[in-house]
Design a protein around this motif. Structure first.
Motif, PDB file in Angstrom:
ATOM      1  N   LYS A   1       0.829  -1.402   0.005  1.00  0.00           N
ATOM      2  CA  LYS A   1      -0.103   0.035   0.030  1.00  0.00           C
ATOM      3  C   LYS A   1       0.862   1.339   0.043  1.00  0.00           C
ATOM      4  O   LYS A   1       0.460   2.560  -0.301  1.00  0.00           O
ATOM      5  CB  LYS A   1      -0.962  -0.096   1.228  1.00  0.00           C
TER       6      LYS A   1
ATOM      7  N   TYR B   1       0.551   5.529  -1.028  1.00  0.00           N
ATOM      8  CA  TYR B   1       0.272   6.362   0.163  1.00  0.00           C
ATOM      9  C   TYR B   1       1.833   6.666   0.916  1.00  0.00           C
ATOM     10  O   TYR B   1       2.609   5.640   0.814  1.00  0.00           O
ATOM     11  CB  TYR B   1      -0.801   5.985   1.183  1.00  0.00           C
TER      12      TYR B   1
ATOM     13  N   TYR C   1      -3.488   6.021   4.310  1.00  0.00           N
ATOM     14  CA  TYR C   1      -4.554   5.199   4.162  1.00  0.00           C
ATOM     15  C   TYR C   1      -4.635   4.144   5.504  1.00  0.00           C
ATOM     16  O   TYR C   1      -3.655   3.876   5.897  1.00  0.00           O
ATOM     17  CB  TYR C   1      -4.114   4.138   3.072  1.00  0.00           C
TER      18      TYR C   1
ATOM     19  N   GLN D   1     -11.184   2.407   5.588  1.00  0.00           N
ATOM     20  CA  GLN D   1     -11.537   2.190   4.405  1.00  0.00           C
ATOM     21  C   GLN D   1     -11.788   0.656   4.025  1.00  0.00           C
ATOM     22  O   GLN D   1     -12.812   0.437   3.193  1.00  0.00           O
ATOM     23  CB  GLN D   1     -10.134   2.122   3.523  1.00  0.00           C
TER      24      GLN D   1
END
Length: 324
Positions: free
Chosen positions: A121, A125, A217, A222
């Protein structure tokens, strides 16, 4: 190079041993780990680190001093005097550290899953987290400060970006000297220090990312409810299978022993029968490589934070040398 950082000293020796063992078991002993020194109480910890080829003790004193000076400049001297500065901010040394990408984990955490998806990820980010701090924004910012809405667009933005500093992934070099000078100028000259939570470094770390406009993030914010997991031992519904924790069938990324004092865990490791959430899981990893030394308890333990009859509990804890 990717790696894991943690922070500690001899006070949290047992927790760091458990954390390191959980990394060995659930991520592999090949991943490098580096420990930031909370202070100079490092005799036992240094000996433990020396026995582990993939673990090192961070010793760049120039960088440590730099972040010590940075945190001292975040708030006015009068505030620093009221709320004593501890060594927690030394986790910021990761921004000048050994790893290009890293995951930071508090000493009172256990790794439950490989971290590949977290590192991945970071392609998108600058900071990746997995927690539910957005339920408690008052622990990050002074919600009464008018500067909060002047600097950040709205509450939804704040909720989606704030995070717990006990577990986060990020990158080296995001906060160089120029960026830090810029942040300090806003904190000092523009008075933005007043929007911070009054103590600790967690609020500062949040401010550093959010004020700089770096995207964060949060898997906990999310992911859909059906696939996300909790992480705190304050959740009593986790299930254990083969020493791995699950939340409604989903494997945890990490387990955070929030609120369990190091003295409680140390006492348990010395054979004192004090109970705390998911104690057996902690003891499994603490004694993963030396199971013969693991304490065995045959009766119910004294609750570490019993809410009933607090005076009696306090006397018991004092007798067990846990009350400070």
């Amino acid at each position: 190079m990717q790696g894991i950082y943690t922070l500690g000293n001899d006070v949290v020796y047992d927790q760091i041993v458990a954390l390191l063992n959980s990394i060995d078991a659930n991520s592999g002993s090949e991943i490098p780990v580096c420990v930031f020194p909370f202070d100079d109480r490092l005799e036992r910890l240094s000996a433990e680190i020396a026995r582990r080829p993939n673990v090192s003790l961070y010793d760049n004193q120039e960088v440590i001093d730099y972040w010590d000076q940075f945190i001292a400049g975040v708030r006015p001297p009068s505030v620093n005097k009221k709320y004593k500065i501890s060594g927690l901010h030394r986790r910021f040394c990761g921004f000048n550290g050994l790893f290009e990408r890293f995951v930071y984990m508090d000493a009172d955490t256990l790794l439950m899953s490989p971290l590949d998806f977290v590192f991945k990820k970071l392609d998108e980010y600058d900071c990746v987290v997995y927690d539910f701090q957005h339920f408690f924004p008052q622990r990050i910012y002074n919600l009464q400060s008018p500067k909060l809405t002047e600097i950040f667009p709205n509450q939804e933005f704040i909720d989606s970006q704030i995070f717990c500093s006990g577990f986060y992934a990020t990158k080296r070099g995001l906060f160089d000297q120029e960026k830090c000078k810029w942040l300090l100028s806003h904190l000092q000259e523009d008075g933005e220090w007043e929007l911070l939570y009054p103590k600790g470094d967690q609020t500062v770390l949040n401010y550093m990312f959010m004020r700089s406009g770096m995207p964060i993030y949060n898997f906990g914010y999310q992911l859909p409810k059906t696939s996300r997991t909790g992480n705190s031992v304050t959740s009593n519904h986790f299930e254990e299978k083969d020493h791995i924790m699950y939340d409604k069938g989903n494997r945890l990324t990490y387990l955070h022993y929030i609120g369990i004092m190091p003295s409680v865990m140390e006492a348990v490791c010395k054979g004192k029968n004090v109970d705390f959430p998911y104690r057996d899981v902690f003891l499994h990893y603490r004694y993963l490589h030396e199971p013969e030394k693991r304490p065995v308890f045959t009766t119910s333990g004294v609750p570490y934070n019993a809410s009933s009859k607090p005076s009696l509990v306090k006397r018991i804890l004092r007798k067990l040398n846990l009350s400070r």
